[in-house]
Design an enzyme around this catalytic site. Structure first.
Site, short mmCIF file in Angstrom:
data_model
loop_
_atom_site.label_atom_id
_atom_site.label_comp_id
_atom_site.label_asym_id
_atom_site.label_seq_id
_atom_site.Cartn_x
_atom_site.Cartn_y
_atom_site.Cartn_z
N ASP A 52 -5.08 -9.14 -0.89
CA ASP A 52 -5.74 -8.02 -1.56
C ASP A 52 -7.25 -8.04 -1.26
O ASP A 52 -7.81 -9.10 -0.98
CB ASP A 52 -5.50 -8.14 -3.08
CG ASP A 52 -5.76 -6.82 -3.80
OD1 ASP A 52 -5.92 -5.78 -3.12
OD2 ASP A 52 -5.80 -6.82 -5.04
N ASN A 83 2.82 1.25 -1.86
CA ASN A 83 1.74 1.62 -0.93
C ASN A 83 2.00 2.96 -0.22
O ASN A 83 1.07 3.58 0.30
CB ASN A 83 1.51 0.53 0.13
CG ASN A 83 0.77 -0.69 -0.40
OD1 ASN A 83 0.89 -1.78 0.15
ND2 ASN A 83 0.00 -0.52 -1.47
C1 FPP Z 1 -4.59 -4.74 0.04
O1 FPP Z 1 -5.93 -4.37 0.15
C2 FPP Z 1 -3.97 -4.82 1.35
C3 FPP Z 1 -3.01 -3.97 1.80
C4 FPP Z 1 -2.48 -2.85 1.03
C5 FPP Z 1 -2.44 -4.11 3.14
C6 FPP Z 1 -2.43 -5.46 3.75
C7 FPP Z 1 -2.64 -5.29 5.19
C8 FPP Z 1 -3.30 -6.14 6.00
C9 FPP Z 1 -3.83 -7.43 5.58
C10 FPP Z 1 -3.59 -5.78 7.40
C11 FPP Z 1 -2.43 -5.58 8.25
C12 FPP Z 1 -1.37 -6.58 8.10
C13 FPP Z 1 -0.81 -7.20 9.13
C14 FPP Z 1 0.35 -8.09 8.93
C15 FPP Z 1 -1.31 -7.02 10.48
P1 FPP Z 1 -6.43 -3.08 -0.63
O2 FPP Z 1 -6.55 -1.98 0.36
O3 FPP Z 1 -5.54 -2.80 -1.79
O4 FPP Z 1 -7.84 -3.56 -1.11
P2 FPP Z 1 -8.63 -3.09 -2.40
O5 FPP Z 1 -7.83 -3.52 -3.61
O6 FPP Z 1 -9.93 -3.79 -2.28
O7 FPP Z 1 -8.77 -1.58 -2.30
#
Ligand code: FPP
Length: 241
Positions: free
Chosen positions: A14, A62
């Site tokens: 996250d 998501n």
């Molecule tokens: C949460 O951060 C993360 C995600 C919803 C996606 C996870 C994806 C990756 C780490 C990159 C791609 C993955 C791979 C396996 C290549 P958020 O966007 O919810 O962050 P925030 O809470 O700060 O808005």
């Protein structure tokens, strides 16, 4: 493998959005930076002898994000899986995926299948991506498949036990996670591996996922090593006096 190294580490990645916003960048740049952490942590787990690393890369929820963001994430995944095949093979790692994979674009599914096939016999860390994944959906999918077997007469209702449910999860052979790490400070499970984490140790760090590297993983594993795991029982201590 040192005695306190968890067999299975599961991570709720996250903070990509916050990482980007703090730098005045678009959220998608945070996801790109997060992909670098995925590579670094996967390689570190292979080095440490961790049996499985499960990463929550995209939840069923998501899909509710703006279309541009979900499309970008799908493109990133496709590129990442293709580009990192070499890293996985070099480190003798296996690759797998759990979730409602039929909801993913066909280009992503193709790259997944190819990488799963090419790494199937590798002996080191199984890097498992949870994609279009929800813990409740996984349990519901298992319940549906058990109900089908009961309806066909293959199984009697009284034969359904915890082991039956476990055997119908997306990846029944996975060792249960010993350690669940969540980055970016929130103290929530967010529908991640609900069945499997019953006795896992939970570790939350304020570090945002794009900043998370081997030293942060080491701190989490050290903390895990200090936990007293009882699995609902008692710790047996030598009698005194
Ligand atoms: C949460 O951060 C993360 C995600 C919803 C996606 C996870 C994806 C990756 C780490 C990159 C791609 C993955 C791979 C396996 C290549 P958020 O966007 O919810 O962050 P925030 O809470 O700060 O808005």
């Amino acid at each position: 493998m040192p005695p306190a190294t968890p067999r299975h580490i599961a991570i709720i990645m996250d903070g990509n959005g916050r990482w980007a916003e703090a730098r005045g960048l678009r959220r998608i740049r945070g996801h790109e930076a997060g992909a670098e952490s995925v590579r670094a942590i996967a390689e570190e787990c292979a080095r440490l002898g961790v049996e499985q690393l499960t990463l929550y890369a995209f939840s069923e929820e998501n899909w509710r994000r703006p279309r541009l963001e979900t499309e970008f994430l799908m493109q990133l995944l496709k590129r990442f899986i293709a580009a990192e095949r070499e890293t996985l093979l070099r480190n003798q790692m296996r690759f797998s995926a759990i979730g409602r994979l039929d909801r993913l674009p066909s280009g992503v599914r193709k790259e997944l299948q190819k990488t799963i096939r090419l790494t199937a016999n590798n002996p080191k860390t199984n890097l498992c991506l949870a994609l279009s994944y929800g813990g409740r959906a996984e349990i519901a999918d298992a319940a549906r498949r058990i109900a089908e077997r009961v309806a066909s007469g293959e199984l009697k209702p009284e034969q359904v036990t915890e082991a039956t449910v476990a055997a119908h999860l997306y990846q029944p052979e996975m060792p249960e996670p010993d350690l669940v790490i969540r980055t970016a400070g929130e103290m929530r499970l967010s529908n991640f591996l609900l069945w499997q984490v019953s006795y896992a140790e939970f570790y939350v760090t304020d570090t945002l996922w794009p900043d998370f590297r081997a030293e942060h993983l080491k701190a989490a594993i050290e903390d895990f090593g200090r936990r007293e795991r009882r699995f609902g029982g008692l710790v047996t201590r030598p009698a005194v006096g």
